[in-house]
Design a protein around this motif. Structure first.
Motif, PDB file in Angstrom:
ATOM      1  N   ASP A 284       4.201  31.856  -6.882  1.00 45.63           N
ATOM      2  CA  ASP A 284       3.395  32.585  -5.983  1.00 45.63           C
ATOM      3  C   ASP A 284       1.418  32.725  -7.039  1.00 45.63           C
ATOM      4  O   ASP A 284       1.592  33.807  -7.550  1.00 45.63           O
ATOM      5  CB  ASP A 284       3.753  33.904  -6.053  1.00 45.63           C
TER       6      ASP A 284
ATOM      7  N   ASP B 176      -1.061  33.167  -5.169  1.00 41.51           N
ATOM      8  CA  ASP B 176      -2.375  34.703  -5.749  1.00 41.51           C
ATOM      9  C   ASP B 176      -1.727  35.761  -5.748  1.00 41.51           C
ATOM     10  O   ASP B 176      -2.293  36.673  -5.248  1.00 41.51           O
ATOM     11  CB  ASP B 176      -3.141  34.208  -4.051  1.00 41.51           C
ATOM     12  N   ASP B 177      -0.419  35.609  -5.816  1.00 38.28           N
ATOM     13  CA  ASP B 177       0.607  37.104  -6.324  1.00 38.28           C
ATOM     14  C   ASP B 177       0.579  38.004  -4.432  1.00 38.28           C
ATOM     15  O   ASP B 177       0.499  39.414  -4.495  1.00 38.28           O
ATOM     16  CB  ASP B 177      -0.784  38.004  -7.192  1.00 38.28           C
ATOM     17  N   ASP B 178       0.773  37.649  -3.317  1.00 36.77           N
ATOM     18  CA  ASP B 178       0.991  38.094  -2.222  1.00 36.77           C
ATOM     19  C   ASP B 178       2.354  37.728  -2.334  1.00 36.77           C
ATOM     20  O   ASP B 178       2.599  38.867  -1.306  1.00 36.77           O
ATOM     21  CB  ASP B 178       0.171  37.978  -0.856  1.00 36.77           C
TER      22      ASP B 178
ATOM     23  N   ALA C  98      -3.880  38.659   7.748  1.00 34.14           N
ATOM     24  CA  ALA C  98      -3.532  38.402   7.000  1.00 34.14           C
ATOM     25  C   ALA C  98      -3.344  36.130   6.833  1.00 34.14           C
ATOM     26  O   ALA C  98      -3.675  35.410   6.460  1.00 34.14           O
ATOM     27  CB  ALA C  98      -3.294  38.347   5.255  1.00 34.14           C
TER      28      ALA C  98
ATOM     29  N   GLY D 246      -6.649  35.028  -5.873  1.00 34.87           N
ATOM     30  CA  GLY D 246      -6.094  35.935  -4.392  1.00 34.87           C
ATOM     31  C   GLY D 246      -5.916  37.347  -4.276  1.00 34.87           C
ATOM     32  O   GLY D 246      -5.864  37.392  -3.565  1.00 34.87           O
ATOM     33  N   HIS D 247      -6.851  37.793  -5.869  1.00 34.90           N
ATOM     34  CA  HIS D 247      -5.840  38.800  -6.104  1.00 34.90           C
ATOM     35  C   HIS D 247      -7.706  39.568  -5.191  1.00 34.90           C
ATOM     36  O   HIS D 247      -8.100  41.044  -3.978  1.00 34.90           O
ATOM     37  CB  HIS D 247      -6.785  39.484  -7.527  1.00 34.90           C
TER      38      HIS D 247
ATOM     39  N   LYS E 296      -9.219  38.000  -2.355  1.00 37.06           N
ATOM     40  CA  LYS E 296      -9.093  38.047  -0.888  1.00 37.06           C
ATOM     41  C   LYS E 296      -7.151  39.720  -0.883  1.00 37.06           C
ATOM     42  O   LYS E 296      -8.362  40.211   0.263  1.00 37.06           O
ATOM     43  CB  LYS E 296      -8.214  37.188  -1.024  1.00 37.06           C
ATOM     44  N   GLN E 297      -7.228  39.663  -1.751  1.00 36.26           N
ATOM     45  CA  GLN E 297      -6.167  40.706  -1.688  1.00 36.26           C
ATOM     46  C   GLN E 297      -7.168  41.522  -0.619  1.00 36.26           C
ATOM     47  O   GLN E 297      -6.627  42.587   0.008  1.00 36.26           O
ATOM     48  CB  GLN E 297      -4.897  40.718  -1.896  1.00 36.26           C
TER      49      GLN E 297
ATOM     50  N   ASN F  53      -7.520  43.763   2.181  1.00 34.50           N
ATOM     51  CA  ASN F  53      -7.355  45.290   2.339  1.00 34.50           C
ATOM     52  C   ASN F  53      -8.300  45.867   3.962  1.00 34.50           C
ATOM     53  O   ASN F  53      -7.799  46.839   4.279  1.00 34.50           O
ATOM     54  CB  ASN F  53      -6.839  46.089   1.286  1.00 34.50           C
TER      55      ASN F  53
END
Lengths: 184, 774
Positions: A154, A156-158, B50, B743-744, B746-747, B751
Motif C-alpha cells: 500500500d 499511498d497509505d490509504d 476518493a 499519497g499523504h 492526496k489524502q 479530506n
C-alpha cells in the motif's frame, strides 16, 4: 474434432482466434472441454449458458478456492453462469500466451470481492481465508499478516490496494505469472 | 436578503469552483461523464470523492458495465488501449492522460486510421477485459469503419507483418503438437504444483541440451569418420619392433576375437574398437582425390570437444541469466514476501482434491512459518550466552563430522577402486583370454569387480545424504537455509567421489612413458578408451541405480506406507518428494556426461536416452511413490537454483578437463591425438599453420600491450554499470518515498475538500430552509 468443426463456421473461428490468445485448434479443443461439462445441453446449442455449478465441475475450477469468483468475473451476465464464449475468455486469460498485464487485471477483479475497485482489508481477509482453506489463521496472525501485506504494497497509505498498486506488485512477482495459468 | 446575496455569491463560488474543477478534469479526463458522476457522488456522500480520482477511474472505465452502457466509451477505450499497450503497461497511469487527450480529438483521427492501424487494434482487442460478444462487436465496428488504404511500400510491409503473424500462429500450432510430455507435465502440475513442474522442465532442458551436443558430434565427427575413407596410418613391419610407430598395430591386434555377450556389460573389447570410444578415431587428415578438400580429423576432434563445452556454457548462462533477470525485476524480492505468498500462492493448475488439500495446508504452514520466523528472529537476538555457546559447539561438531564422513567416503572409494582395478584388470590379463563362450565364474567375478567401484559410489550417494539430513536437524538452522546447506553438502559428496575416481585414474595414467615404449606397466595401451569405458559404466550404473531404487525399493516402501496400520511402518514407508535430491541426481548425470564426452563421443547420445528414461522414473517417483510435499517450492526460484548448481558443477569439472588437455600426454597406440605430447600441442601446431597476418593479430591479442588496456576497460565498464545500478536503486527508493508523500498529500487534500463540500452543502441547505421559512 470433425464433429466440433461442423459447429463453427470458419469465420467464427477466425474471430475467436483474433480475439483470444488461442489458435483455431485450441478453440475447438476448448469447446470439447466445455461440451464435456454438459454434453446434451451443449450438443443442442453450442453456445448454451451453463449454470455456475456446472462450470465449477471443471477440475481446475472445482478445487480452486476462487472458483466462484472466477466464474462471476468472466460471466457476461455477471451471475456466474457462463456461455461458451465466456468460458473461452476465461481460458484465454489463463493460457500461457496471455501477458502479465491481462492476467493482473482479471486477478484484481477476482480478488475484489465487494466490487469497489479497491482491495480493502475485508477483501484481503477473504483471500487469505480462502487460501488457507479449512484451517483458519487466528485473529492475531490474520491482523499481522494483513498489516504486513499493506506495509509491502500500500504505497499511498490509504488502507487498501488500488489497481495500480496491485499491478505494481504483480509486476515484481514472477511467481504470479507462473501460477496464474490453467492448461487446457 | 443578505442571506440571499450570500447564497448567490456562494453559488457563484461553487459554480466557479466547479468550472475550475471541470477544466482540471477536462485536461485529464473526458468531461461529460465525469461531471455527472461527480454530481451524483457528491450528493450521495462527499467522502466518497476518493473513488473519483483519475487513478482509480482508469480502471472503472475498463470494467464491463461502462462499456456496455455507452457506446461512446467503447471508442474512447479503444483508442486508449492502442496507446496503452503500445507503450509499457507499467506506465499505465501516466499514459492515461495522453489517452484521454487522444480521445478528445475530433473524430478526424478515427477516420484517418489506416488498414495497418486497424489491424493492430483488432489484434489488441483480445487484451481487453470485456466479454466475447462485445469483442466481436468491436471488431466488426473496426472492420466496417472507413479507413485509408495503404499504398506501395507500406502495403507491402503490412502484408509481410500479417504473413509473419499467420506463420507464427501456424508454427505455434505445429510446435504444440511436437511438444514433448505436455500431458505428463499437466498431470504433475495438477498434483504437485508448478515448483515440481519446473524440475521436470529442467530435465527436458537437459535432454535438449544433450540433443544439441550430440548433433554437433554427429555432424562434425562421427559422420565424417564413417563416410570419408580415411587412410590407415603407417604400417609397421614387425610387431616386435621397438619403435612407437607399431603401437597401434599392437593395440589393434590385441584380443580382437575376444567378443562375447558378457563383454557388452563390461564396455570393453566388443566396443573397444568401435566408434563409441576415443580410440577408434583416426589421426590422419582426409584428402580427396582432386586434393581440394581436406578434413583434418584430429583438429576436428579437438574443436568439436571444445565447441561442446562452450555451447553448454553458453546454454547454461543464457538460461541462468533469464532467471537472474527475473530476480532483478523482482528487485527486493523478500520485501514482497507476503504479497507473493497471498496473490501468487495458489497454483491455478492444481486439479484434484488431494493436491488442493495439501496446497491449502502448505499455504497455511507457510504463512504461519513466515509470521513465526519474524518472532524467531527476535528470539535469536534474545538467546543467552550459554545457549549460543552450546549451539556453536554443536554446529562445529556437526561440521567436523560431515567433513570426516566426506573424507572417509573419499578414502573408501579410493581403496575400493584400487582393489577392484587390481583384481579385475591384472587378473583379466593373467587369465590370458579364456575360451570365448565360456561363462565361467571367473568372468562373472571379473565383471563384479569391474563394476564394484561404481556400485559403491552409487550406494554412498544414496546412503550418506540420509545421514546428512539427520545431522542437520541437530543444528537448528532456519528452514530455507537447511535446504541450501544440505544441497551443498550433498554436492560436495558427489563431486568428491568423482574427484577420487579421477585421481585414481590419474595415478594409473600419468607415468613417464619411455620414448620407445608404447605404454608403461599400469597404464592401459589406450588409456583414453579405458577412461571412457569407466565413465560409461558409471553413467549406466547410476541410471540403473535410480531405476532400481524407484521401482524396487521406494515403490514397495510407499505401498507399505499407504496400506499399513503400524506407525513405524508408516514412518518408514512415507516419502516426500525431496526436490534437492532429485535435482542433484540429474545434475550429477550431466556432470558425468561432460567429463566423459572427450573420451566417449557417443556419451551425449546416452545422456539423451538417460534423461528421457529418467523423466519417466522421476515421474513415477513423484506421482506414485511420494505424497505432495509440505514445503512450497517456488517455481521462479527453483529454476535459477537448478542452473546455479549446474553451473557450479560445470566450473568445477572444467578444471580437471583443462588440466588433462594441457598436461596429460595422449596414448601412443590409438586415437586421433596419438604421438602428440599433449592435446594442447595440436592447437599450437594448428596455430603455426595459420596465415601470418592472423597469427600476428592473435599473438598481439595475447600480449600485455593488449591485455592490460582491455582489462582496464572491462573493469571501468563493470564499475560504470555498478554505479548506474546503484544510482537506479537509489532513485527507486527516492521515488517510492515521493509516492508515499504524494499519497499523504492526496489524502489530506481530499479530506479538506470533502469537509469543505459538506460545509457548503449544509450551508445551502440552511439557506434553503431559511428561505422557505421566510
Amino acid at each position: 474434432m470433425g464433429a466440433g468443426k461442423s459447429q463453427f463456421t470458419e469465420e467464427e473461428l477466425q474471430d475467436y482466434q483474433d480475439l483470444t490468445y488461442f489458435t483455431k485448434k485450441e478453440v475447438l479443443y476448448a469447446h470439447q472441454k466445455f461440451k464435456a461439462l454438459a454434453p446434451e445441453k451443449v450438443g443442442h446449442n453450442r453456445n448454451a449458458k451453463l449454470p455456475m455449478s456446472k462450470i465449477l465441475q471443471y477440475p481446475e475450477l472445482r478445487v480452486n478456492p476462487f472458483g466462484d469468483r472466477i466464474c462471476k468475473v468472466f460471466s457476461s451476465s455477471q451471475d456466474g453462469d457462463c456461455t461458451f464464449e465466456d468460458f473461452l475468455d476465461m481460458m484465454s486469460v489463463f493460457s500461457d500466451a496471455a501477458p502479465k498485464a491481462v492476467k493482473a487485471e482479471h486477478a484484481f477483479r477476482i480478488f475484489d470481492f465487494d466490487g469497489d475497485d479497491m482491495l480493502g482489508i475485508g477483501d484481503l481477509r477473504q483471500v487469505v481465508d480462502r487460501l488457507t482453506g479449512s484451517q483458519r489463521l487466528n485473529e492475531g496472525d490474520m491482523q499481522q499478516l494483513i498489516q504486513y501485506l499493506l506495509e509491502e504494497a500500500d504505497l499511498d497509505d490509504d488502507g487498501s490496494l488500488s489497481f495500480a498498486e496491485f499491478e505494481h506488485i504483480i509486476e515484481k512477482s514472477s511467481d504470479f505469472s507462473k501460477t496464474f495459468r490453467i492448461h487446457l | 436578503m443578505s442571506g440571499g446575496e450570500r447564497k448567490k455569491r456562494s453559488g457563484d463560488r461553487g459554480h466557479g469552483w466547479e468550472e475550475a474543477g471541470a477544466e482540471f478534469y477536462q485536461e485529464s479526463y473526458p468531461a461529460a461523464a465525469i461531471e455527472a458522476d461527480l454530481q451524483q457522488a457528491l450528493q450521495r456522500d462527499p467522502s466518497h470523492i476518493a473513488t473519483l480520482l483519475p487513478s482509480k477511474k482508469s480502471r472503472v472505465a475498463t470494467t464491463t458495465k461502462r462499456v456496455r452502457h455507452e457506446p461512446r466509451t467503447t471508442l474512447r477505450r479503444r483508442t486508449s488501449t492502442r496507446s496503452r499497450y503500445a507503450t509499457n503497461t507499467v506506465r499505465r497511469m501516466s499514459t492515461n492522460i495522453q489517452d484521454a487527450a487522444v480521445s478528445m480529438l475530433p473524430d478526424l483521427s478515427e477516420n484517418l486510421s489506416n488498414e495497418e492501424r486497424t489491424w493492430e487494434e483488432i489484434m489488441q482487442i483480445k487484451a481487453m477485459p470485456v466479454c466475447m460478444a462485445q469483442k466481436i462487436q468491436l471488431k466488426n465496428q473496426l472492420q466496417s469503419a472507413t479507413k485509408l488504404r495503404l499504398q506501395g511500400f507500406d502495403q507491402l510491409k503490412w502484408q509481410r507483418r500479417k504473413a509473419w503473424q499467420t506463420f507464427r500462429v501456424r508454427a505455434k500450432e505445429a510446435y504444440s503438437k511436437l511438444e514433448l510430455w505436455s500431458t505428463s507435465l499437466k498431470r504433475i502440475g495438477g498434483n504437485l504444483g508448478m515448483g515440481i513442474v519446473a524440475y521436470f522442465l529442467f530435465i527436458k532442458w537437459i535432454l535438449f541440451l544433450n540433443l544439441g551436443l550430440f548433433v554437433i558430434v554427429l555432424v562434425f565427427l562421427i559422420l565424417p569418420t564413417i563416410l570419408l575413407d580415411v587412410p590407415r596410418n603407417e604400417t609397421c613391419i614387425s610387431i616386435n619392433d621397438t619403435n612407437t610407430i607399431c603401437c597401434p598395430e599392437l593395440y589393434w591386434n590385441k584380443s580382437q576375437d575376444f567378443q562375447t555377450f558378457m563383454n557388452f556389460f563390461q564396455g570393453n573389447n566388443l566396443f573397444e574398437y568401435s566408434l563409441l570410444f576415443y580410440g577408434a578415431y583416426s589421426s590422419s587428415t582426409y584428402i580427396n582425390r582432386e586434393g581440394n578438400f581436406r578434413y583434418n580429423l584430429p583438429l576436428a576432434y579437438v574443436s568439436v570437444m571444445s565447441t561442446i563445452f562452450i555451447a553448454s556454457f553458453v546454454a547454461i548462462i543464457r538460461s541462468a541469466v533469464k532467471g537472474f533477470r527475473e530476480r532483478v525485476v523482482e528487485g527486493e524480492g523478500q520485501f514482497y514476501r507476503y504479497c507473493n505468498l497471498v496473490f501468487g500462492g495458489w497454483d491455478y493448475c492444481v486439479n484434484n482434491e488431494k493436491a488442493s488439500e495439501m496446497k491449502h495446508k502448505a499455504l497455511y504452514t507457510e504463512i504461519k512459518v513466515s509470521l513465526e520466523s519474524e518472532r524467531f528472529e527476535e528470539e535469536r537476538q534474545n538467546r543467552t550466552r550459554e545457549e549460543k555457546f552450546k549451539l556453536c559447539m554443536i554446529r562445529i561438531f556437526v561440521n567436523v563430522l560431515v567433513l570426516l564422513i566426506l573424507c572417509s567416503c573419499g578414502i573408501f572409494i579410493f581403496y575400493i577402486i584400487r582393489f577392484s582395478f587390481d583384481r579385475a584388470y591384472s587378473e583379466g590379463k593373467a587369465m590370458d583370454q579364456p575360451s570365448s563362450n565360456d561363462m565361467t565364474i571367473d568372468t562373472i567375478d571379473q565383471i563384479f569387480f569391474e563394476f564394484l567401484p561404481y556400485i559403491s559410489i552409487v550406494l554412498l550417494n544414496i546412503i550418506v545424504p540420509v545421514l546428512f539430513r539427520h545431522l542437520i536437524s541437530l543444528e537448528n538452522y532456519s528452514p530455507p537455509f537447511v535446504i541450501r546447506l544440505n544441497l551443498f553438502r550433498t554436492i560436495f559428496l558427489r563431486l568428491a567421489s568423482l574427484a577420487v575416481l579421477l585421481s585414481s585414474f590419474y595415478i594409473r595414467i600419468v607415468k613417464d612413458v619411455d620414448e620407445d615404449e608404447c605404454t608403461s606397466s599400469l597404464r592401459p595401451l589406450c588409456w583414453e578408451t579405458f577412461v571412457g569405458q569407466q565413465f560409461l559404466k558409471l553413467y549406466l550404473t547410476d541410471l540403473i541405480g535410480h531405476f532400481f531404487m524407484t521401482f524396487f525399493i521406494n515403490f514397495p516402501r510407499s505401498f507399505i506406507g499407504k496400506h499399513s496400520e503400524s506407525k513405524f511402518l508408516r514412518y518408514v514407508g512415507q516419502q516426500e518428494f525431496d526436490l534437492s535430491k532429485h535435482v542433484l541426481d540429474i545434475v550429477y548425470l550431466q556432470t558425468i556426461c561432460w567429463l566423459g564426452t572427450f573420451f566417449v563421443p557417443f556419451l551425449p547420445l546416452f545422456a539423451i536416452i538417460g534423461s528421457f528414461v529418467l523423466f519417466y522414473i522421476k515421474k513415477f517417483a513423484c506421482l506414485v511413490n511420494c505424497k505432495p510435499s509440505n514445503n512450497i517450492y517456488r517455481a521462479s526460484r527453483a529454476h535459477s537454483l537448478f542452473m546455479l548448481i549446474l553451473l557450479v558443477c560445470y566450473v568445477l569439472i572444467s578444471i580437471p578437463i583443462g588440466y588433462s588437455i594441457v598436461k596429460v600426454s595422449p596414448s601412443k597406440a590409438c586415437g586421433p591425438l596419438k604421438g602428440l605430447d599433449t592435446s594442447w600441442s595440436l592447437i599450437v601446431a594448428t596455430f603455426s599453420q595459420l596465415p601470418i597476418w592472423l597469427r600476428s593479430v592473435l599473438s598481439f591479442l595475447s600480449t600485455a600491450g593488449f591485455g592490460v588496456p582491455a582489462f582496464l576497460a572491462l573493469t571501468l565498464l563493470l564499475y560504470y554499470y555498478y554505479a548506474v545500478s546503484m544510482a537506479n536503486k537509489n532513485m527507486v527508493a527516492v521515488l517510492k518515498n515521493q509516492l508515499v508523500l504524494e499519497g499523504h498529500d492526496k489524502q489530506f487534500l481530499l479530506n479538506r475538500l470533502s469537509a469543505f463540500i459538506k460545509q457548503q452543502q449544509e450551508q445551502t441547505k440552511y439557506h434553503q430552509d431559511h428561505n422557505d421559512f421566510t
